[in-house]
Design a protein around this motif. Structure first.
Motif, PDB file in Angstrom:
ATOM      1  N   LEU A 205       0.805  -1.225   0.000  1.00 46.69           N
ATOM      2  CA  LEU A 205       0.000   0.000   0.000  1.00 46.69           C
ATOM      3  C   LEU A 205       0.838   1.275   0.000  1.00 46.69           C
ATOM      4  N   ILE A 206       2.128   1.172   0.324  1.00 45.10           N
ATOM      5  CA  ILE A 206       2.964   2.378   0.360  1.00 45.10           C
ATOM      6  C   ILE A 206       2.985   3.090  -0.995  1.00 45.10           C
ATOM      7  N   PRO A 207       3.219   2.392  -2.127  1.00 43.59           N
ATOM      8  CA  PRO A 207       3.181   3.095  -3.423  1.00 43.59           C
ATOM      9  C   PRO A 207       1.814   3.705  -3.735  1.00 43.59           C
ATOM     10  N   VAL A 208       0.753   3.075  -3.257  1.00 45.50           N
ATOM     11  CA  VAL A 208      -0.594   3.629  -3.453  1.00 45.50           C
ATOM     12  C   VAL A 208      -0.718   4.965  -2.714  1.00 45.50           C
ATOM     13  N   GLY A 215      -1.177  13.443  -5.812  1.00 47.08           N
ATOM     14  CA  GLY A 215      -2.386  14.025  -6.384  1.00 47.08           C
ATOM     15  C   GLY A 215      -2.978  13.244  -7.539  1.00 47.08           C
ATOM     16  N   ASP A 216      -2.434  12.066  -7.809  1.00 44.51           N
ATOM     17  CA  ASP A 216      -2.938  11.253  -8.918  1.00 44.51           C
ATOM     18  C   ASP A 216      -4.021  10.327  -8.385  1.00 44.51           C
ATOM     19  N   ARG A 217      -5.217  10.879  -8.206  1.00 47.68           N
ATOM     20  CA  ARG A 217      -6.299  10.129  -7.594  1.00 47.68           C
ATOM     21  C   ARG A 217      -6.753   8.927  -8.430  1.00 47.68           C
ATOM     22  N   PRO A 218      -6.980   9.077  -9.754  1.00 44.42           N
ATOM     23  CA  PRO A 218      -7.416   7.897 -10.529  1.00 44.42           C
ATOM     24  C   PRO A 218      -6.411   6.747 -10.467  1.00 44.42           C
ATOM     25  N   ALA A 219      -5.126   7.073 -10.609  1.00 44.76           N
ATOM     26  CA  ALA A 219      -4.103   6.015 -10.566  1.00 44.76           C
ATOM     27  C   ALA A 219      -4.029   5.385  -9.184  1.00 44.76           C
ATOM     28  N   SER A 220      -4.196   6.191  -8.146  1.00 44.57           N
ATOM     29  CA  SER A 220      -4.119   5.656  -6.788  1.00 44.57           C
ATOM     30  C   SER A 220      -5.315   4.743  -6.500  1.00 44.57           C
ATOM     31  N   ILE A 221      -6.499   5.100  -7.011  1.00 39.99           N
ATOM     32  CA  ILE A 221      -7.677   4.245  -6.810  1.00 39.99           C
ATOM     33  C   ILE A 221      -7.493   2.912  -7.523  1.00 39.99           C
ATOM     34  N   GLU A 222      -7.006   2.954  -8.756  1.00 38.52           N
ATOM     35  CA  GLU A 222      -6.788   1.712  -9.497  1.00 38.52           C
ATOM     36  C   GLU A 222      -5.732   0.839  -8.809  1.00 38.52           C
ATOM     37  N   ALA A 223      -4.673   1.484  -8.315  1.00 36.46           N
ATOM     38  CA  ALA A 223      -3.629   0.731  -7.601  1.00 36.46           C
ATOM     39  C   ALA A 223      -4.181   0.136  -6.311  1.00 36.46           C
ATOM     40  N   ALA A 224      -5.026   0.897  -5.601  1.00 34.87           N
ATOM     41  CA  ALA A 224      -5.632   0.386  -4.371  1.00 34.87           C
ATOM     42  C   ALA A 224      -6.547  -0.791  -4.658  1.00 34.87           C
ATOM     43  N   GLY A 249     -15.086  12.190  -4.271  1.00 32.64           N
ATOM     44  CA  GLY A 249     -16.486  12.568  -4.377  1.00 32.64           C
ATOM     45  C   GLY A 249     -17.419  11.402  -4.557  1.00 32.64           C
ATOM     46  N   ASN A 250     -16.947  10.207  -4.326  1.00 33.75           N
ATOM     47  CA  ASN A 250     -17.769   9.017  -4.544  1.00 33.75           C
ATOM     48  C   ASN A 250     -17.989   8.307  -3.206  1.00 33.75           C
ATOM     49  N   SER A 251     -18.639   9.022  -2.288  1.00 28.03           N
ATOM     50  CA  SER A 251     -18.877   8.455  -0.967  1.00 28.03           C
ATOM     51  C   SER A 251     -19.753   7.216  -1.024  1.00 28.03           C
TER      52      SER A 251
END
Length: 289
Positions: A205-208, A215-224, A249-251
């Motif tokens: 999870l560290i790289p995520v 600030g790369d939210r889409p990439a971080s979500i996909e990595a997570a 914004g996707n609660s």
């Protein structure tokens, strides 16, 4: 227990009673084997030594310290650090140049929430034995807990250098570097930790987290998501993915993810996050992890 001056048996049994039973039988067989020369098995003498009641008139300070250290470690194995502390304090007073006694004292002091004193004991142990990787690791973890990050880095780096096969120093280094904003350094340490311990979800999870902090939210979500698929039972993976969804914004997706996870297995940490998200769903996004 003491069988002969300077001779010890450490069974590593988790209870004092079990340790005593096993140690007594080992001692009897050692005496029978002739390894101690002419010394014959003497159960009464062994029992006195085992409980620390016998003091050899000719004992040196080091021998008495070892007796105290043995009694203290029996309490440590039983999980009774409160009882261990006074024996360890006597041990370092009796033999102030013995690093192992200070190292053990630090462990018990930390266990009873006397953390400043634990750090002081470990620092003394490190001065006496600069090569002990366990002391370096304990200091690194203690300083991290105290949020003294520069000192944590120093000791964690020493622990990692002395035991390059250990994943824990590398993982903790990655966490501290992440907190300091050294994202590339955190990713390097996490990569080493993953190589040493491929099933460690925290390291994965560290790289995520680094992607999220960039600030790369889409990439971080996909990595997570990838980490969550690989470690479906890892609470931290579920928590981070839910927070990333909420911060994007996707609660609703975050809440559904937590509900699915909690339906399979209850977890107080995820339950608290779910309650927090439900309460804040109408008030805007959460802070970035």
């Amino acid at each position: 227990g003491l069988v002969d001056p300077g001779f010890f048996i450490d069974t590593m049994h988790p209870t004092v009673e079990g340790h005593q039973l096993i140690a007594r039988e080992i001692a009897r067989r050692v005496c029978a084997s002739g390894l101690l020369g002419e010394d014959a098995w003497d159960e009464a003498r062994f029992d006195e030594a085992l409980v620390g009641a016998q003091k050899d008139a000719a004992a040196t300070g080091l021998l008495e310290m070892q007796r105290l250290l043995f009694v203290a470690k029996s309490f440590q194995r039983a999980g009774d650090h409160q009882q261990a502390v006074p024996y360890l304090e006597q041990a370092v007073e009796r033999a102030p140049g013995f690093a192992a006694a200070y190292a053990a004292l630090g462990i018990s002091l930390a266990a009873v929430d006397r953390e400043d004193e634990a750090i002081e004991a470990w620092l003394k142990a490190a001065r006496l034995d600069p090569e002990d990787p366990y002391v370096a690791l304990n200091l690194g973890l203690a300083f991290k807990k105290r949020r003294r990050k520069d000192e944590a880095l120093r000791w964690l780096e020493e622990a990692a250098a002395r035991r390059p096969e250990w994943a824990v120093p590398q993982l903790t280094l990655a966490s501290v570097r992440l907190e300091l904003g050294d994202l590339a350094g955190a990713e390097r340490a996490a990569a080493v930790a993953m190589r040493l311990d491929p099933e460690n979800a925290r390291a994965a999870l560290i790289p995520v987290r680094a992607l999220a902090l960039r600030g790369d939210r889409p990439a971080s979500i996909e990595a997570a998501r990838r980490v969550h698929r690989r470690f479906p039972g890892a609470v931290e993976a579920v928590e981070l993915l839910a927070v990333l969804h909420a911060d994007s914004g996707n609660s609703r997706e975050a809440i559904e993810l937590l509900e699915r996870s909690l339906s399979a297995s209850e977890n107080p940490q995820l339950r608290s996050l779910l309650q927090d998200l439900r309460a804040s769903e109408k008030t805007g996004s959460r802070q970035a992890p």
